[in-house]
Write a protein that holds these residues in place. Structure first.
Motif, mmCIF file in Angstrom:
data_model
loop_
_atom_site.group_PDB
_atom_site.id
_atom_site.type_symbol
_atom_site.label_atom_id
_atom_site.label_comp_id
_atom_site.label_asym_id
_atom_site.label_seq_id
_atom_site.Cartn_x
_atom_site.Cartn_y
_atom_site.Cartn_z
ATOM 1 N N GLN A 269 1.986 2.817 0.261
ATOM 2 C CA GLN A 269 0.654 3.388 0.428
ATOM 3 C C GLN A 269 0.382 4.573 -0.492
ATOM 4 O OE1 GLN A 269 -0.210 4.079 4.588
ATOM 5 N NE2 GLN A 269 0.468 2.026 5.140
ATOM 6 N N ASP B 273 -2.159 4.395 -3.298
ATOM 7 C CA ASP B 273 -3.596 4.383 -3.047
ATOM 8 C C ASP B 273 -4.198 5.785 -3.175
ATOM 9 O OD1 ASP B 273 -3.532 1.655 -2.538
ATOM 10 O OD2 ASP B 273 -3.298 1.922 -0.370
ATOM 11 N N LYS C 36 2.679 -0.877 2.143
ATOM 12 C CA LYS C 36 1.313 -1.376 2.257
ATOM 13 C C LYS C 36 1.317 -2.546 3.244
ATOM 14 C CE LYS C 36 -0.482 -0.029 -2.196
ATOM 15 N NZ LYS C 36 -1.839 -0.146 -2.695
ATOM 16 N N GLU D 283 -1.940 -6.808 -4.735
ATOM 17 C CA GLU D 283 -1.446 -6.883 -3.354
ATOM 18 C C GLU D 283 -1.743 -8.238 -2.725
ATOM 19 O OE1 GLU D 283 -1.880 -2.498 -4.195
ATOM 20 O OE2 GLU D 283 -3.006 -4.297 -4.683
#
Length: 184
Positions: A15, A18, A72, A31
């Motif tokens: 994560q 991001d 993620k 992804e």
């Protein structure tokens, strides 16, 4: 290609990437492609290995004290999938990954992840040098725009393509998600 001796290696699908501090990125579908490959591997009960970066720098979005170290959603491990953590660019330094691959008789790696020019490239280079048959999935990895010290901007897509070109045929074979999924 699709055997118990071929592992899907997910590098740093975390994560932290991001966070806006990383800047503009290429391959917004990476992804989704990673999730497709992961579903394919799981359906065939082939080995899946997750690599997660734990930075030693407290300010890093990848430091264990930050939420960014979480996987993620598209790449969450499930029971039975092997996980390794690293603090350097290569998943094959100080992690036990190489020994694990040899113990499991895994001789082929399909590599995906973030970022193409850092940990993905470094891991791919080392895997090739260590004698593993290595595939890098071009549309299941991504990188970010980068600025040189003098301020010159290099676009993520250009960086991505240059790394794929440099790796292909020397350290790995570059393929797309569709090519990997259709290979038998």
């Amino acid at each position: 290609m699709q055997t118990k001796h071929t592992a899907l290696l997910l590098v740093d699908v975390q994560q932290a990437f991001d966070h806006p501090s990383w800047g503009a990125r290429n391959n917004p579908q990476a992804e989704q492609n990673i999730a497709s490959l992961l579903g394919h591997w799981r359906a065939r009960q082939m080995p899946v290995i997750h690599i997660r970066h734990f930075s030693v720098h407290a300010a890093s979005t990848l430091h264990p004290s930050h939420l960014g170290v979480a996987y993620k959603t598209e790449a969450m491990p499930i029971t039975g999938e092997k996980e390794f953590t690293k603090s350097v660019n290569s998943a094959l330094i100080g992690t036990g990954l190489e020994d694990y691959l040899h113990q499991q008789k895994i001789d082929r790696l399909v590599i995906v992840g973030i970022s193409t020019d850092h940990c993905v490239s470094t891991t791919t280079r080392m895997a090739g040098n260590l004698g593993f048959t290595t595939y890098l999935v071009s549309d299941a990895c991504a990188t970010f725009d980068r600025r040189r010290a003098d301020g010159k901007l290099f676009l993520a897509e250009d960086i991505h393509q240059i790394h794929l070109c440099s790796l292909d045929g020397e350290f790995c074979t570059v393929r797309t998600t569709a090519e990997i999924l259709s290979a038998e």
